[in-house]
Design a protein around this motif. Structure first.
Motif, PDB file in Angstrom:
ATOM      1  N   LEU A  90       0.672  -1.399  -0.337  1.00 17.13           N
ATOM      2  CA  LEU A  90      -0.273  -0.034  -0.048  1.00 17.13           C
ATOM      3  C   LEU A  90       0.903   1.346   0.147  1.00 17.13           C
ATOM      4  O   LEU A  90       1.738   1.391   0.817  1.00 17.13           O
ATOM      5  CB  LEU A  90      -0.746   0.016   1.376  1.00 17.13           C
ATOM      6  CG  LEU A  90      -1.972  -1.017   1.202  1.00 17.13           C
ATOM      7  CD1 LEU A  90      -3.135  -0.094   2.905  1.00 17.13           C
ATOM      8  CD2 LEU A  90      -3.086   0.244   0.032  1.00 17.13           C
ATOM      9  N   PRO A  91       0.749   2.113  -0.956  1.00 18.25           N
ATOM     10  CA  PRO A  91       0.896   3.713  -0.562  1.00 18.25           C
ATOM     11  C   PRO A  91       0.670   3.972   0.665  1.00 18.25           C
ATOM     12  O   PRO A  91      -0.584   3.909   0.986  1.00 18.25           O
ATOM     13  CB  PRO A  91       0.551   4.605  -1.661  1.00 18.25           C
ATOM     14  CG  PRO A  91       0.090   2.801  -2.116  1.00 18.25           C
ATOM     15  CD  PRO A  91      -0.390   2.022  -2.247  1.00 18.25           C
ATOM     16  N   THR A  92       1.237   4.916   1.327  1.00 13.54           N
ATOM     17  CA  THR A  92       0.881   6.088   2.390  1.00 13.54           C
ATOM     18  C   THR A  92       0.437   7.356   1.990  1.00 13.54           C
ATOM     19  O   THR A  92       0.377   7.826   0.866  1.00 13.54           O
ATOM     20  CB  THR A  92       2.130   6.065   3.500  1.00 13.54           C
ATOM     21  OG1 THR A  92       2.360   7.121   3.106  1.00 13.54           O
ATOM     22  CG2 THR A  92       2.760   4.953   3.633  1.00 13.54           C
ATOM     23  N   LEU A 144       0.753   9.863   3.196  1.00 16.99           N
ATOM     24  CA  LEU A 144       2.009  10.675   2.863  1.00 16.99           C
ATOM     25  C   LEU A 144       1.809  10.744   1.250  1.00 16.99           C
ATOM     26  O   LEU A 144       2.594  11.841   0.900  1.00 16.99           O
ATOM     27  CB  LEU A 144       3.350  10.262   3.749  1.00 16.99           C
ATOM     28  CG  LEU A 144       3.377  10.553   5.145  1.00 16.99           C
ATOM     29  CD1 LEU A 144       4.615   9.642   6.144  1.00 16.99           C
ATOM     30  CD2 LEU A 144       3.151  11.982   5.898  1.00 16.99           C
ATOM     31  N   VAL A 145       1.904   9.888   0.486  1.00 16.92           N
ATOM     32  CA  VAL A 145       2.195  10.072  -1.199  1.00 16.92           C
ATOM     33  C   VAL A 145       0.655  11.031  -1.939  1.00 16.92           C
ATOM     34  O   VAL A 145      -0.086  10.676  -1.749  1.00 16.92           O
ATOM     35  CB  VAL A 145       1.689   8.825  -1.980  1.00 16.92           C
ATOM     36  CG1 VAL A 145       1.663   8.932  -3.118  1.00 16.92           C
ATOM     37  CG2 VAL A 145       2.963   7.443  -0.930  1.00 16.92           C
ATOM     38  N   PRO A 146       1.128  11.642  -2.348  1.00 16.54           N
ATOM     39  CA  PRO A 146       0.242  13.035  -3.143  1.00 16.54           C
ATOM     40  C   PRO A 146      -0.664  12.221  -3.854  1.00 16.54           C
ATOM     41  O   PRO A 146      -0.359  11.193  -4.202  1.00 16.54           O
ATOM     42  CB  PRO A 146       0.810  13.716  -3.941  1.00 16.54           C
ATOM     43  CG  PRO A 146       2.737  13.520  -3.123  1.00 16.54           C
ATOM     44  CD  PRO A 146       2.793  12.392  -2.705  1.00 16.54           C
ATOM     45  N   GLY A 147      -1.778  13.015  -3.351  1.00 14.45           N
ATOM     46  CA  GLY A 147      -3.265  12.050  -4.086  1.00 14.45           C
ATOM     47  C   GLY A 147      -3.958  10.685  -3.146  1.00 14.45           C
ATOM     48  O   GLY A 147      -5.147   9.702  -3.290  1.00 14.45           O
ATOM     49  N   TRP A 148      -3.342  10.400  -2.171  1.00 15.02           N
ATOM     50  CA  TRP A 148      -3.422   9.010  -0.826  1.00 15.02           C
ATOM     51  C   TRP A 148      -3.892   9.193  -0.210  1.00 15.02           C
ATOM     52  O   TRP A 148      -3.865   8.651   0.770  1.00 15.02           O
ATOM     53  CB  TRP A 148      -2.098   8.118  -1.428  1.00 15.02           C
ATOM     54  CG  TRP A 148      -2.127   7.341  -2.978  1.00 15.02           C
ATOM     55  CD1 TRP A 148      -1.365   7.650  -3.235  1.00 15.02           C
ATOM     56  CD2 TRP A 148      -2.762   6.118  -3.376  1.00 15.02           C
ATOM     57  NE1 TRP A 148      -1.553   7.217  -4.786  1.00 15.02           N
ATOM     58  CE2 TRP A 148      -2.296   5.974  -4.131  1.00 15.02           C
ATOM     59  CE3 TRP A 148      -3.695   5.342  -2.465  1.00 15.02           C
ATOM     60  CZ2 TRP A 148      -2.404   4.736  -4.848  1.00 15.02           C
ATOM     61  CZ3 TRP A 148      -3.812   4.351  -3.441  1.00 15.02           C
ATOM     62  CH2 TRP A 148      -3.666   3.493  -4.510  1.00 15.02           C
ATOM     63  N   THR A 149      -4.320  10.761   0.535  1.00 15.17           N
ATOM     64  CA  THR A 149      -4.213  11.122   1.768  1.00 15.17           C
ATOM     65  C   THR A 149      -6.098  10.134   2.404  1.00 15.17           C
ATOM     66  O   THR A 149      -5.936   9.590   3.532  1.00 15.17           O
ATOM     67  CB  THR A 149      -4.804  12.700   1.844  1.00 15.17           C
ATOM     68  OG1 THR A 149      -3.485  13.521   1.114  1.00 15.17           O
ATOM     69  CG2 THR A 149      -5.082  12.796   3.266  1.00 15.17           C
ATOM     70  N   PHE A 150      -6.346   9.883   1.108  1.00 17.99           N
ATOM     71  CA  PHE A 150      -7.729   9.565   2.232  1.00 17.99           C
ATOM     72  C   PHE A 150      -7.853   8.295   2.021  1.00 17.99           C
ATOM     73  O   PHE A 150      -8.099   7.463   2.358  1.00 17.99           O
ATOM     74  CB  PHE A 150      -8.937  10.013   1.571  1.00 17.99           C
ATOM     75  CG  PHE A 150     -10.463  10.015   1.403  1.00 17.99           C
ATOM     76  CD1 PHE A 150     -10.924   9.550   2.831  1.00 17.99           C
ATOM     77  CD2 PHE A 150     -11.098   9.050   0.623  1.00 17.99           C
ATOM     78  CE1 PHE A 150     -12.044   8.817   3.428  1.00 17.99           C
ATOM     79  CE2 PHE A 150     -12.233   8.095   0.783  1.00 17.99           C
ATOM     80  CZ  PHE A 150     -12.690   7.911   1.913  1.00 17.99           C
ATOM     81  N   LEU A 151      -7.509   7.789   0.546  1.00 18.08           N
ATOM     82  CA  LEU A 151      -7.247   6.490  -0.369  1.00 18.08           C
ATOM     83  C   LEU A 151      -6.449   5.484   0.490  1.00 18.08           C
ATOM     84  O   LEU A 151      -7.195   4.076   1.327  1.00 18.08           O
ATOM     85  CB  LEU A 151      -7.208   6.633  -1.545  1.00 18.08           C
ATOM     86  CG  LEU A 151      -7.415   5.333  -3.058  1.00 18.08           C
ATOM     87  CD1 LEU A 151      -8.469   5.037  -2.369  1.00 18.08           C
ATOM     88  CD2 LEU A 151      -6.864   5.501  -4.043  1.00 18.08           C
TER      89      LEU A 151
END
Length: 469
Positions: free
Chosen positions: A112-114, A116-123
């Motif tokens: 999983l991306p965390t 902290l990765v742009p665009g993944w704040t909610f996802l």
């Protein structure tokens, strides 16, 4: 002149050998609990900052624990789902399915991306919730299937002893998972561990799943369930039948497990939080500044003291305690055979009730006191957890045994383990850093378990294969 060759066909064994039962029940639950502990440890060490970076430290921790609790909400659903297939189609195939579900979900968490990765704040947190739900779904069917595999293959008078085989997966899985985290902490910098090191335990679970599948695919059906098949006693809707005919054992089984669950998650998840929390406000502020996120006034106001150990030191203390957990899980089996499940557990649960009042004096006694508390707690955990592999299945008839034991085990997980870390943190904060209320909470849950044990009948000598509902 012609010759005739006789080709001998491979002989398929009609029973599972003792070694195969031990390995299949132990390996499977070790993998399941390893996966579960990997998440539990990460939920304390790294997930608060990786998946909730915009919250203060207290909210980060509580949010991480909330997702930790999602799996416990899923577990009763898993108990019904896997229990249905286990009672309708057999133990073997259901155990393979539960193992695959847990293994795939755990591996994907490692990918999983965390936030902290742009665009993944909610996802990122949303997908973590989904995969955590899948983990809980799998564990909802895993434990009871492994317990039935052991006890339904056990010789007469040995069910409690054989029932400890799957129980050993809990301490073994804990030691492997946390030992791996300890090695990673020692070999990686804090930045490396936060960036990618935390993923390694999740990804390595794939190797263990392959081993577990290999062992479980070699199993044959248990004699008890085979008899249900041969006599045409398979329940069409196991969950309906178990609630209709065995509602009392469901309720008693749920509360019999309550103290066990609360004790276990206090000893692992809460103590790791409390043990590694800063002992002074100045050190908490210093750690926050070092991490690049100075404490806000809200965080300062919400701060409560812990013991101030480093993560590595306290993980080592936990592993020492869990060694005693494993030893006394094995000790519990012969005791439950000699004295009976009910009598043994009444004595042990009474000791857990008293143990709750030792939190403050032992935690206040420095390293020796904290280590003693962990050792005593894990000894009691082994003694109470060991007999459950036999006791809970014995409460139910063979044709609804998978569903009944799974539902009671996992309903107890919701009442106990799902909320235990969250309640413990809240009580610790309400008491301004004291663990008195946390210990009192454990004692209260032990009192409820004692009531259930007093109301329960002894199950040691029941006919385990001829009873159907």
């Amino acid at each position: 002149m012609s010759s005739t060759k006789t080709v001998s066909e491979p002989v398929i064994p009609t029973v599972n050998t003792r070694g195969r039962v031990i390995l299949a029940s132990l390996v499977g639950t070790t993998i399941e609990f390893y996966d579960f502990y990997v998440y539990a440890t990460a939920a304390v060490l790294v997930f608060p900052k990786l998946f909730f970076p915009n919250a203060d430290s207290t909210t980060q921790l509580l949010s991480s624990f909330a997702i930790f609790g999602v799996a416990f909400v899923a577990r009763p659903v898993g108990s019904v789902l896997f229990g249905h297939f286990g009672d309708k189609f057999g133990r073997k195939g259901t155990l393979v399915a539960s193992l695959l579900t847990m293994g795939i979900a755990t591996f994907l968490i490692g990918c999983l991306p965390t936030a902290l990765v742009p665009g993944w704040t909610f996802l990122a947190p949303a997908l973590l919730v989904l995969l955590r739900f899948a983990q809980g779904l799998a564990l909802g069917g895993e434990w009871s299937g492994a317990a039935l595999l052991a006890t339904e293959n056990a010789p007469a008078g040995k069910r409690a002893i054989w029932g400890t085989f799957p129980q050993m997966g809990a301490p073994v899985g804990f030691i492997i998972a946390n030992g791996l985290f300890l090695i990673l902490n020692l070999t990686l910098t804090t930045a490396q561990f936060a960036a990618w090191g935390w993923r390694i335990p999740f990804l390595l679970s794939a190797i263990m799943v392959i081993i577990g599948l290999y062992v479980r695919l070699k199993l044959v059906e248990t004699p008890a369930f085979q008899k249900v098949l041969d006599e045409g006693e398979v329940s069409k809707l196991p969950v309906g039948r178990v609630f209709r005919t065995s509602w009392r054992p469901l309720v008693l089984g749920t509360f019999v497990m309550l103290a066990t669950y609360v004790l276990f998650y206090l000893m692992t998840t809460f103590t790791l939080t409390y043990g590694t929390a800063a002992a002074t406000l100045d050190s908490a502020k210093g750690a926050a500044v070092k991490a690049g996120k100075p404490m806000t006034q809200t965080a300062v106001n919400a701060w409560v003291p812990g013991l101030g150990y480093t993560r590595n030191d306290f993980l080592l203390m936990l592993i020492v305690g869990v060694v005693f957990f494993g030893i006394f899980t094995l000790v519990a089996g012969p005791l439950a055979e000699k004295y009976g499940r009910r009598k043994s557990l009444i004595v042990i649960t009474s000791a857990i009730l008293v143990f709750g009042f030792t939190f403050v004096p032992l935690f206040s006694a420095g390293f020796a006191g904290a280590q003693a508390l962990l050792i005593i707690g894990f000894i009691l955990m082994g003694l109470t957890f060991g007999p459950m592999g036999a006791l809970l299945p014995e409460l139910f008839p063979t044709n609804v045994r998978y569903t009944g034991s799974a539902v009671s085990y996992n309903l107890s997980s919701v009442l106990g383990a799902a909320v235990a870390p969250f309640i413990a943190v809240a009580l610790w904060q309400a008491a301004h850093g004291s663990t008195f209320l946390v210990g009192l909470y454990l004692s209260a849950m032990a009192a409820l378990t004692l009531v259930a044990l007093v109301l329960m009948k002894e199950t040691k000598d029941l006919d385990y294969t001829a009873n159907v509902s």
